[in-house]
Design an enzyme around this catalytic site. Sequence first.
Site, mmCIF file in Angstrom:
data_model
loop_
_atom_site.group_PDB
_atom_site.id
_atom_site.type_symbol
_atom_site.label_atom_id
_atom_site.label_comp_id
_atom_site.label_asym_id
_atom_site.label_seq_id
_atom_site.Cartn_x
_atom_site.Cartn_y
_atom_site.Cartn_z
ATOM 1 N N HIS A 24 28.960 50.625 12.579
ATOM 2 C CA HIS A 24 29.691 51.372 11.463
ATOM 3 C C HIS A 24 30.646 52.382 12.095
ATOM 4 O O HIS A 24 31.131 53.123 11.213
ATOM 5 C CB HIS A 24 28.573 51.760 10.321
ATOM 6 N N GLU A 25 30.231 52.741 13.292
ATOM 7 C CA GLU A 25 31.314 53.665 13.775
ATOM 8 C C GLU A 25 32.384 52.986 14.754
ATOM 9 O O GLU A 25 31.979 52.563 15.618
ATOM 10 C CB GLU A 25 30.424 54.733 14.820
ATOM 11 N N CYS A 73 32.975 60.522 -7.451
ATOM 12 C CA CYS A 73 34.540 60.722 -6.747
ATOM 13 C C CYS A 73 35.390 61.516 -7.582
ATOM 14 O O CYS A 73 36.121 62.095 -7.015
ATOM 15 C CB CYS A 73 35.182 59.102 -6.823
ATOM 16 N N CYS A 83 31.607 58.361 11.848
ATOM 17 C CA CYS A 83 30.295 58.603 11.427
ATOM 18 C C CYS A 83 29.832 59.814 11.785
ATOM 19 O O CYS A 83 29.702 60.919 11.452
ATOM 20 C CB CYS A 83 29.399 57.268 11.755
ATOM 21 N N ARG A 115 27.672 59.588 23.250
ATOM 22 C CA ARG A 115 28.363 58.357 22.372
ATOM 23 C C ARG A 115 28.902 57.435 23.663
ATOM 24 O O ARG A 115 29.366 57.761 24.621
ATOM 25 C CB ARG A 115 29.474 58.790 21.715
ATOM 26 N N CYS A 136 29.703 58.284 -3.822
ATOM 27 C CA CYS A 136 30.461 57.545 -4.608
ATOM 28 C C CYS A 136 29.340 56.436 -5.271
ATOM 29 O O CYS A 136 28.613 55.801 -4.625
ATOM 30 C CB CYS A 136 31.434 56.660 -4.094
ATOM 31 N N CYS A 168 35.668 55.298 -4.204
ATOM 32 C CA CYS A 168 36.070 54.236 -5.234
ATOM 33 C C CYS A 168 37.367 55.088 -5.979
ATOM 34 O O CYS A 168 38.023 54.455 -6.426
ATOM 35 C CB CYS A 168 35.361 53.462 -6.329
ATOM 36 N N CYS A 200 25.715 54.460 16.915
ATOM 37 C CA CYS A 200 24.827 55.525 16.246
ATOM 38 C C CYS A 200 23.535 55.261 16.202
ATOM 39 O O CYS A 200 22.965 54.232 16.132
ATOM 40 C CB CYS A 200 25.566 56.017 14.703
ATOM 41 N N HIS A 201 22.838 56.439 15.971
ATOM 42 C CA HIS A 201 21.112 56.006 15.913
ATOM 43 C C HIS A 201 20.898 55.432 14.654
ATOM 44 O O HIS A 201 19.973 54.575 14.658
ATOM 45 C CB HIS A 201 20.665 57.374 15.906
ATOM 46 N N THR A 202 21.679 55.431 13.664
ATOM 47 C CA THR A 202 21.163 54.746 12.310
ATOM 48 C C THR A 202 21.478 53.088 12.589
ATOM 49 O O THR A 202 20.545 52.456 12.119
ATOM 50 C CB THR A 202 22.313 55.314 11.245
ATOM 51 N N ARG A 259 28.313 53.952 -2.293
ATOM 52 C CA ARG A 259 27.487 54.998 -1.388
ATOM 53 C C ARG A 259 26.598 54.038 -0.552
ATOM 54 O O ARG A 259 26.533 52.781 -0.923
ATOM 55 C CB ARG A 259 26.739 55.665 -2.442
ATOM 56 N N CYS A 270 34.566 56.773 -10.058
ATOM 57 C CA CYS A 270 33.261 57.245 -10.643
ATOM 58 C C CYS A 270 33.091 58.696 -10.663
ATOM 59 O O CYS A 270 33.937 59.468 -10.377
ATOM 60 C CB CYS A 270 32.195 56.585 -9.869
HETATM 61 P P1 NAD Z 1 20.355 60.926 18.737
HETATM 62 O O1 NAD Z 1 19.041 60.104 18.955
HETATM 63 O O2 NAD Z 1 21.222 60.784 19.754
HETATM 64 O O3 NAD Z 1 19.782 62.583 18.728
HETATM 65 C C1 NAD Z 1 18.586 62.877 17.986
HETATM 66 C C2 NAD Z 1 18.008 63.978 18.830
HETATM 67 O O4 NAD Z 1 16.935 64.828 18.331
HETATM 68 C C3 NAD Z 1 17.509 63.512 20.309
HETATM 69 O O5 NAD Z 1 18.005 64.369 21.442
HETATM 70 C C4 NAD Z 1 15.886 63.886 20.319
HETATM 71 O O6 NAD Z 1 15.188 64.282 21.434
HETATM 72 C C5 NAD Z 1 15.722 64.992 19.132
HETATM 73 N N1 NAD Z 1 14.727 65.009 18.496
HETATM 74 C C6 NAD Z 1 13.905 64.096 17.779
HETATM 75 N N2 NAD Z 1 12.807 64.692 17.216
HETATM 76 C C7 NAD Z 1 12.902 65.847 17.191
HETATM 77 C C8 NAD Z 1 12.183 67.130 16.854
HETATM 78 N N3 NAD Z 1 11.088 66.745 16.159
HETATM 79 N N4 NAD Z 1 12.425 68.252 17.200
HETATM 80 C C9 NAD Z 1 13.596 68.473 18.317
HETATM 81 N N5 NAD Z 1 14.367 67.506 18.525
HETATM 82 C C10 NAD Z 1 14.194 66.200 17.929
HETATM 83 O O7 NAD Z 1 20.755 60.590 17.143
HETATM 84 P P2 NAD Z 1 22.257 60.961 16.516
HETATM 85 O O8 NAD Z 1 23.129 59.760 16.758
HETATM 86 O O9 NAD Z 1 22.737 62.391 16.922
HETATM 87 O O10 NAD Z 1 21.774 60.978 15.118
HETATM 88 C C11 NAD Z 1 20.911 61.891 14.576
HETATM 89 C C12 NAD Z 1 20.222 61.667 13.276
HETATM 90 O O11 NAD Z 1 21.284 61.794 12.307
HETATM 91 C C13 NAD Z 1 19.643 60.221 12.972
HETATM 92 O O12 NAD Z 1 18.384 60.410 12.145
HETATM 93 C C14 NAD Z 1 20.674 59.539 12.118
HETATM 94 O O13 NAD Z 1 20.034 58.360 11.611
HETATM 95 C C15 NAD Z 1 21.066 60.675 11.565
HETATM 96 N N6 NAD Z 1 22.726 60.505 10.834
HETATM 97 C C16 NAD Z 1 22.495 60.879 9.400
HETATM 98 C C17 NAD Z 1 23.758 60.566 8.774
HETATM 99 C C18 NAD Z 1 24.109 61.207 7.353
HETATM 100 O O14 NAD Z 1 25.151 60.988 6.816
HETATM 101 N N7 NAD Z 1 23.270 61.963 6.858
HETATM 102 C C19 NAD Z 1 24.950 60.164 9.363
HETATM 103 C C20 NAD Z 1 24.745 59.459 10.883
HETATM 104 C C21 NAD Z 1 23.470 59.837 11.651
HETATM 105 ZN ZN ZN Z 2 33.125 56.468 -6.541
#
Ligand code: NAD
Ligand code: ZN
Length: 380
Positions: free
Chosen positions: A70-71, A106, A178, A373, A114, A100, A48-50, A118, A103
């Site tokens: 994490h995925e 939860c 994820c 993916r 959580c 959990c 994942c991107h994270t 978290r 809390c």
């Molecule tokens: P990814 O890199 O596969 O996709 C992101 C896309 O955004 C890319 O295609 C990129 O070209 C595009 N992009 C970047 N900047 C841009 C802009 N300014 N305008 C338009 N498009 C733009 O990533 P992903 O795996 O799909 O993850 C996306 C985001 O979600 C990441 O920041 C990730 O960390 C986050 N995320 C958050 C959670 C959460 O729970 N909040 C969970 C998982 C991932």
């Molecule tokens: Zn909790």
Amino acid sequence: MSSTVGQVIKCKAAVAWESGKPLVIEEVEVAPPQKMEVRLKILFTSLCHTDVFFWEAKAQDSVFPRIFGHEAAGIVESVGEGVTELAPGDHVLPVFTGECKECAHCKSEESNMCSLLRINTDRGVMLNDGQTRFSINGKPIYHFVGTSTFSEYTVVHVGCLAKINPLAPLDKVCILSCGITTGLGATLNVAKPTKGSSVAIFGLGAVGLGAAEGARLAGASRIIGVDFNSSRFEGAKKFGVTEFVNPKDYKKPVQEVIVEMTDGGVDRSVECTGNTNAMISAFECVHDGWGVAVLVGVPHKDAEFKTHPMNFLNERTLKGTFFGNYKPRSDLPSVVEMYMKKELELEKFITHEVPFSEINKAFELMLKGEGLRCIIRMEG
Ligand code: NAD
Ligand code: ZN
């Protein structure tokens, strides 16, 4: 499997020794699970991107050496003291944020944040004793978001594991651990578009396409995909995206383009990029009076969000969410069931597959923006 219970397991793990350097497959020792912990065998994991963001560690302090990931999907090998809900052999999805069940969060129907479990990207140790369960010749190797799935075996707090239908194919449902669930829930649980409404999705990676899948399931009639990378557009049609906007094709801000396209703004928008400009555009492109924007992307540490307060006064709403507001243990099994009932399609998210030994290829693909993916197969 029972022969390993209570013993240290030696197995392969992909260790990140320092930021931005290729992972190295090492033999690590994985200690037995302690109180409220579970040791599991990972069968499939994906990137994942994270993971890439914290591996690059550009703007934030980070913890190395570390095992990312994490995925994933796995099978319980053994359980620690106090674990009653899971038993060896159960099929589970690990999640970066936990539940959990005790809390205030939860117990609240509204929150999945959580207090105990978290997401914490700075912590590299287990809660029970503040130590790692991974080591190489006695040297600790740190955990990542409580999951560290780039290892054949890992130890996870029981609150970060969803027990799922044993018939679900783990090489598919691992991606529900994820990104896809995050995007799906951001739309279905937080943005809540009504039938016939318009939805803009910023970022057409797996998370954004999960959000588009949510908009499709909710019956949105216009789904506008926004991405800098036009090569994402063709594939996004399979996810119900009806129109595309590349901000680079216009001189004016993309929010203005969308407001014009939709006669005043979209009903809902979901930001899945992590880029603050996209977050601001996602907010400013929703219709006044009722529009709701939801932020999902993880921004850099020093990022700031700037907009004119009038945009709020004009009755636009801005929200944010982790893991699509799903409670991992209570809600994730039902998302797996959506796939089992064929309501949710997962195959279209899986564009690549590599054996564990070639995990760095998955990083290269994500850095190049290729595919959605990449499944990493732990065995063979
Ligand atoms: P990814 O890199 O596969 O996709 C992101 C896309 O955004 C890319 O295609 C990129 O070209 C595009 N992009 C970047 N900047 C841009 C802009 N300014 N305008 C338009 N498009 C733009 O990533 P992903 O795996 O799909 O993850 C996306 C985001 O979600 C990441 O920041 C990730 O960390 C986050 N995320 C958050 C959670 C959460 O729970 N909040 C969970 C998982 C991932
Ligand atoms: Zn909790």
